[in-house]
Design an enzyme around this catalytic site. Structure first.
Site, PDB file in Angstrom:
ATOM      1  N   GLY A  92       1.054  -1.090  -0.165  1.00  0.00           N
ATOM      2  CA  GLY A  92       0.165   0.032  -0.172  1.00  0.00           C
ATOM      3  C   GLY A  92       1.033   1.281   0.180  1.00  0.00           C
ATOM      4  N   GLY A 126      -0.377   6.250   1.554  1.00  0.00           N
ATOM      5  CA  GLY A 126       0.986   5.775   0.653  1.00  0.00           C
ATOM      6  C   GLY A 126       2.195   6.047   1.173  1.00  0.00           C
ATOM      7  N   ARG A 176      14.459  -0.984   0.861  1.00  0.00           N
ATOM      8  CA  ARG A 176      14.725  -1.427   1.852  1.00  0.00           C
ATOM      9  C   ARG A 176      15.858  -3.040   0.629  1.00  0.00           C
ATOM     10  NH1 ARG A 176       9.489  -3.865   4.843  1.00  0.00           N
ATOM     11  NH2 ARG A 176       9.172  -4.080   2.769  1.00  0.00           N
ATOM     12  N   ARG A 183       6.771 -12.908   1.097  1.00  0.00           N
ATOM     13  CA  ARG A 183       5.399 -13.210   2.645  1.00  0.00           C
ATOM     14  C   ARG A 183       4.734 -14.611   2.664  1.00  0.00           C
ATOM     15  NH1 ARG A 183       5.200  -7.062   4.214  1.00  0.00           N
ATOM     16  NH2 ARG A 183       6.109  -6.312   2.145  1.00  0.00           N
ATOM     17  N   ASP A 252       1.666 -11.454   6.620  1.00  0.00           N
ATOM     18  CA  ASP A 252       2.456 -10.627   6.282  1.00  0.00           C
ATOM     19  C   ASP A 252       3.643  -9.641   6.070  1.00  0.00           C
ATOM     20  OD1 ASP A 252      -0.533  -9.156   7.855  1.00  0.00           O
ATOM     21  OD2 ASP A 252       0.713  -7.713   6.476  1.00  0.00           O
ATOM     22  N   ASN A 253       3.190 -10.238   7.163  1.00  0.00           N
ATOM     23  CA  ASN A 253       4.648  -9.592   7.695  1.00  0.00           C
ATOM     24  C   ASN A 253       6.043 -10.205   7.745  1.00  0.00           C
ATOM     25  OD1 ASN A 253       3.536  -6.562   7.283  1.00  0.00           O
ATOM     26  ND2 ASN A 253       3.077  -6.965   9.658  1.00  0.00           N
ATOM     27  N   ASP A 262       9.753  -6.107   8.073  1.00  0.00           N
ATOM     28  CA  ASP A 262       8.565  -5.326   7.898  1.00  0.00           C
ATOM     29  C   ASP A 262       8.119  -4.771  10.391  1.00  0.00           C
ATOM     30  OD1 ASP A 262       7.161  -4.110   5.607  1.00  0.00           O
ATOM     31  OD2 ASP A 262       4.836  -5.244   6.283  1.00  0.00           O
TER      32      ASP A 262
HETATM   33  P1  AMP Z   1       2.102  -2.602   7.780  1.00  0.00           P
HETATM   34  O1  AMP Z   1       1.403  -2.518   9.741  1.00  0.00           O
HETATM   35  O2  AMP Z   1       2.766  -1.447   7.433  1.00  0.00           O
HETATM   36  O3  AMP Z   1       2.364  -4.188   7.985  1.00  0.00           O
HETATM   37  O4  AMP Z   1       1.117  -2.783   6.699  1.00  0.00           O
HETATM   38  C1  AMP Z   1       0.009  -3.515   6.958  1.00  0.00           C
HETATM   39  C2  AMP Z   1      -0.799  -3.309   5.407  1.00  0.00           C
HETATM   40  O5  AMP Z   1      -1.253  -2.114   5.960  1.00  0.00           O
HETATM   41  C3  AMP Z   1       0.060  -3.176   4.314  1.00  0.00           C
HETATM   42  O6  AMP Z   1      -0.571  -3.403   3.194  1.00  0.00           O
HETATM   43  C4  AMP Z   1       0.668  -1.837   3.899  1.00  0.00           C
HETATM   44  O7  AMP Z   1       0.736  -1.533   2.574  1.00  0.00           O
HETATM   45  C5  AMP Z   1      -0.051  -1.140   4.428  1.00  0.00           C
HETATM   46  N1  AMP Z   1      -0.424   0.687   5.362  1.00  0.00           N
HETATM   47  C6  AMP Z   1       0.642   0.634   5.544  1.00  0.00           C
HETATM   48  N2  AMP Z   1       0.225   2.671   5.999  1.00  0.00           N
HETATM   49  C7  AMP Z   1      -0.082   2.513   4.475  1.00  0.00           C
HETATM   50  C8  AMP Z   1      -0.662   4.459   4.079  1.00  0.00           C
HETATM   51  N3  AMP Z   1       0.107   5.300   4.928  1.00  0.00           N
HETATM   52  N4  AMP Z   1      -0.820   4.030   3.057  1.00  0.00           N
HETATM   53  C9  AMP Z   1      -1.206   2.575   2.394  1.00  0.00           C
HETATM   54  N5  AMP Z   1      -0.905   1.366   2.625  1.00  0.00           N
HETATM   55  C10 AMP Z   1      -0.506   1.417   3.898  1.00  0.00           C
HETATM   56 MG    MG Z   2       3.999  -5.131   7.033  1.00  0.00          MG
END
Ligand code: AMP
Ligand code: MG
Length: 476
Positions: A92, A126, A176, A183, A252-253, A262
Site C-alpha cells: 500500500g 501511501g 529496503r 511473504r 503478511d509481515n 517489516d
Molecule cells: P504494516 O502494518 O506496515 O505491515 O501494513 C499493513 C498493510 O497496510 C500493508 O498492506 C501496507 O501496505 C498498508 N499500509 C500501511 N500504512 C499505509 C499507508 N500509510 N498508506 C497505504 N497503505 C498503508
Molecule cells: Mg507489513
C-alpha cells in the site's frame, strides 16, 4: 565496484505479470534530503560508500529519478492480521523498484517504502513518516550486527511533504534490501482466492529464486517448507535471546526467507519482562514477547495450509511439530554463548529459566545484566532485588562456566550498545528538527555493538525514567 547509474536489473518478479503485481510510478518527495545511508548495505550492491554523497543517490531514493531498466511494482498479498484473515493487503505504500544483480550473482530487491499510493493503499496515503523510516533503518542495521537474519536498509530520505498521523509529520522513504520480498501472505492470497495455477507459479518461482537447492530434493515443496521452518525458528531464537519484540507478527509481515521483516512498533527489551507488549494497539497481548515463538509456529501453520494442494496435511503437521524443538536448540545455543557456557549440559535450560525468573521478579535490565555477567563485574548484583537468590544462581553459573569458559566469545555475544527505544527517540527528535547527526552517531554504534567507544559510553546506559515506557503505535 559498480556505479549507481549503471545498475544491472533483472526483474524476475515483475515478469510474473499482472496477477502478481501492478506497475506504479513512485510519487517523489518534495525537496528531498538524505538522512542516512548504510555503507555495509551499499556493499551488497557493489557500491562504494561515497556514492551516497552524490545528488543522484538522493534523487533515486526519493522517487525523483528511476533507472530505465527498473520496473517499479506494487505486489499483491493478503494475510492474517492479529489472528483474523484479511483477504486483500498488498504493497500500500511501498514499491519493488527492481532486482539488482551484484558481482556475486545475487539478486537484491530494491524496495522503496513510502513511495506513494498504489492500488492496495485502501484508506492510506501511501506514505511513511520520518520517525518510522528511521526506526526501520536502525533496527535492521542493529539486528544484522547482532547476527540475527533480517532485511537490510540502504538509506532513508526525507522531504517537505506533510503527512498526517496523530500529528503533522514529514514524509520519508526507506530503501529496503532483501533477496526476496515474498511473504507468507503472498501464498495465502493465491490459496484463498483459489488461483491454484498462480499459487503453483509462485511456489515454482520461490523455489527457483530463493531455494534452488530444494529443487534437487525428491519433494522440493516439502524441502522448501522445512527450510523456511528451520530458518524462522532460528530467527525467533535470535529475537528471544536479544530481547527483540517484533510487535506485528502478522503473516503478511513474515518473510519466506525466514528473516526479520517489516518493522513497526518493535522494541528491544530494557527491563526483562516476558509479558512485554510493544505495540500499544495490541490490546490482547497477542504478540507479547514470550508468545513470539508460538506465534511464529502459528504463522508457519498458516503457510502450511496454503501448501495443502501439494503436500499431505499429515506430512505438514509432522513438519510443524519440529518447530519448537528446533527453536529450543537455537535458543539454548545462543543463550549459552551469551552466558559464556561451553558445550551443552543437561541442566542448562533450567538454569537459564531461573535467571530469567530472577530478572522478571526484579525488573532487571536484560541486556546490561547479561553484559555485566559476561564481563564478570560484581555490580551485576545491583540489578537484582533478591540478592541471596541471585548469589546462589551466580555460584552455579560460575561453576557451570568452569575454567574453560571463553570470555572473549561471551563478550562478542553481549552488545554494549543496544537499540533502546529512548535512544531511537532522541535520534528521531533531533532528525525531526533537521539534525541527522544523532541518527548517524547511533547507527555507527549499533553497526559495531560489541566495540567499546570511550567517547560514547552514555549510549550504553539504561533508559532514563521518561524513556522506560515509550508507546509506539502502528500508525507510521
Ligand atoms: P504494516 O502494518 O506496515 O505491515 O501494513 C499493513 C498493510 O497496510 C500493508 O498492506 C501496507 O501496505 C498498508 N499500509 C500501511 N500504512 C499505509 C499507508 N500509510 N498508506 C497505504 N497503505 C498503508
Ligand atoms: Mg507489513
Amino acid at each position: 565496484m559498480a556505479l549507481l547509474s549503471d545498475f544491472q536489473f533483472d526483474n524476475r518478479f515483475a515478469q510474473l505479470g499482472d496477477n502478481f503485481s501492478t506497475r506504479v510510478t513512485p510519487e517523489p518527495l518534495r525537496n528531498p534530503r538524505l538522512v542516512i545511508s548504510s555503507p555495509s548495505a551499499m556493499q551488497l550492491l557493489d557500491l562504494s560508500p561515497e556514492e551516497a554523497d552524490g545528488a543522484l543517490f538522493t534523487e533515486l531514493f526519493s522517487g525523483h529519478k528511476i533507472w530505465s531498466s527498473a520496473e517499479p511494482r506494487a505486489m499483491v498479498y493478503s494475510g492474517h492480521q492479529f489472528g483474523s484473515y484479511n483477504p486483500k493487503l498488498g504493497d500500500g505504500r511501498g514499491l519493488l523498484l527492481g532486482e539488482v544483480v551484484n558481482h556475486a550473482g545475487e539478486h537484491w530487491d530494491l524496495h522503496l517504502k513510502g513511495a506513494g499510493s498504489t492500488p492496495y493503499s485502501r484508506m492510506g496515503d501511501g506514505r511513511a513518516v520520518l520517525r518510522s523510516s528511521i526506526r526501520e533503518f536502525l533496527a535492521s542495521e542493529a539486528l544484522y550486527a547482532l547476527g540475527i537474519p533480517t532485511s537490510r536498509a540502504l538509506c532513508v530520505t526525507v522531504g517537505d511533504n506533510p503527512v498526517y498521523r496523530e500529528r503533522e509529520e514529514r514524509a520519508a522513504m526507506l530503501l529496503r534490501l532483501s533477496q526476496s520480498h515474498i511473504r507468507f501472505g503472498h501464498f495465502e492470497y493465491f490459496y484463498y482466492t483459489r488461483q491454484h495455477t498462480q499459487l503453483r507459479e509462485l511456489l515454482n518461482f520461490t523455489l527457483r529464486s530463493c531455494y534452488p537447492e530444494c529443487l534437487k530434493e525428491a519433494n522440493p515443496d516439502l524441502a522448501m517448507y522445512r527450510e523456511v521452518l528451520q530458518r524462522t525458528a532460528a530467527m525467533v531464537a535470535g529475537w528471544q535471546v536479544y530481547g527483540f519484540c517484533h510487535g506485528v507478527m502478522n503473516t503478511d509481515n513474515m518473510s519466506i526467507l525466514g528473516i526479520t521483516f517489516d518493522f513497526g512498533p518493535y522494541a528491544f527489551l530494557d527491563a526483562f519482562d516476558l509479558n512485554h507488549v510493544c505495540n500499544h494497539s495490541d490490546h490482547e497481548g497477542r504478540y507479547a514477547f514470550h508468545r513470539q515463538p508460538a506465534i511464529a509456529q502459528w504463522n508457519m501453520a498458516c503457510l502450511a495450509q496454503t501448501l495443502t494442494p501439494y503436500i499431505e496435511a499429515e506430512t505438514l503437521k509432522a513438519e510443524l511439530a519440529h518447530f519448537m524443538p528446533i527453536f529450543e536448540q537455537h535458543y539454548l545455543r545462543l543463550m549459552r554463548r551469551r552466558l559464556g557456557w561451553a558445550g551443552a549440559q543437561r541442566g542448562d535450560s533450567k538454569q537459564i529459566e531461573q535467571l530469567l525468573q530472577l530478572m522478571q521478579d526484579s525488573g532487571s535490565d536484560f541486556n546490561l545484566s547479561l553484559r555485566l555477567l559476561a564481563e564478570g563485574k560484581s555490580e551485576v548484583r545491583d540489578h537484582f532485588i533478591d540478592r541471596d537468590a541471585f548469589d546462589h544462581w551466580l555460584a552455579e553459573h560460575l561453576h557451570r562456566k568452569g575454567n574453560n569458559a571463553d570470555q572473549d566469545q561471551a563478550l562478542q555475544a553481549n552488545p554494549i550498545y543496544l537499540l533502546r527505544n529512548y535512544l531511537a527517540q532522541n535520534a528521531i527528535a533531533a532528525a525531526e528538527q533537521g539534525d541527522f547527526s544523532e541518527v548517524r552517531q547511533l547507527h555507527s554504534l549499533l553497526a559495531a555493538p560489541f566495540s567499546e567507544r570511550p567517547d560514547a559510553m552514555e549510549y550504553a546506559a539504561v533508559p532514563p525514567d521518561w524513556g522506560r515506557h515509550i508507546e509506539i503505535s502502528c500508525s507510521s
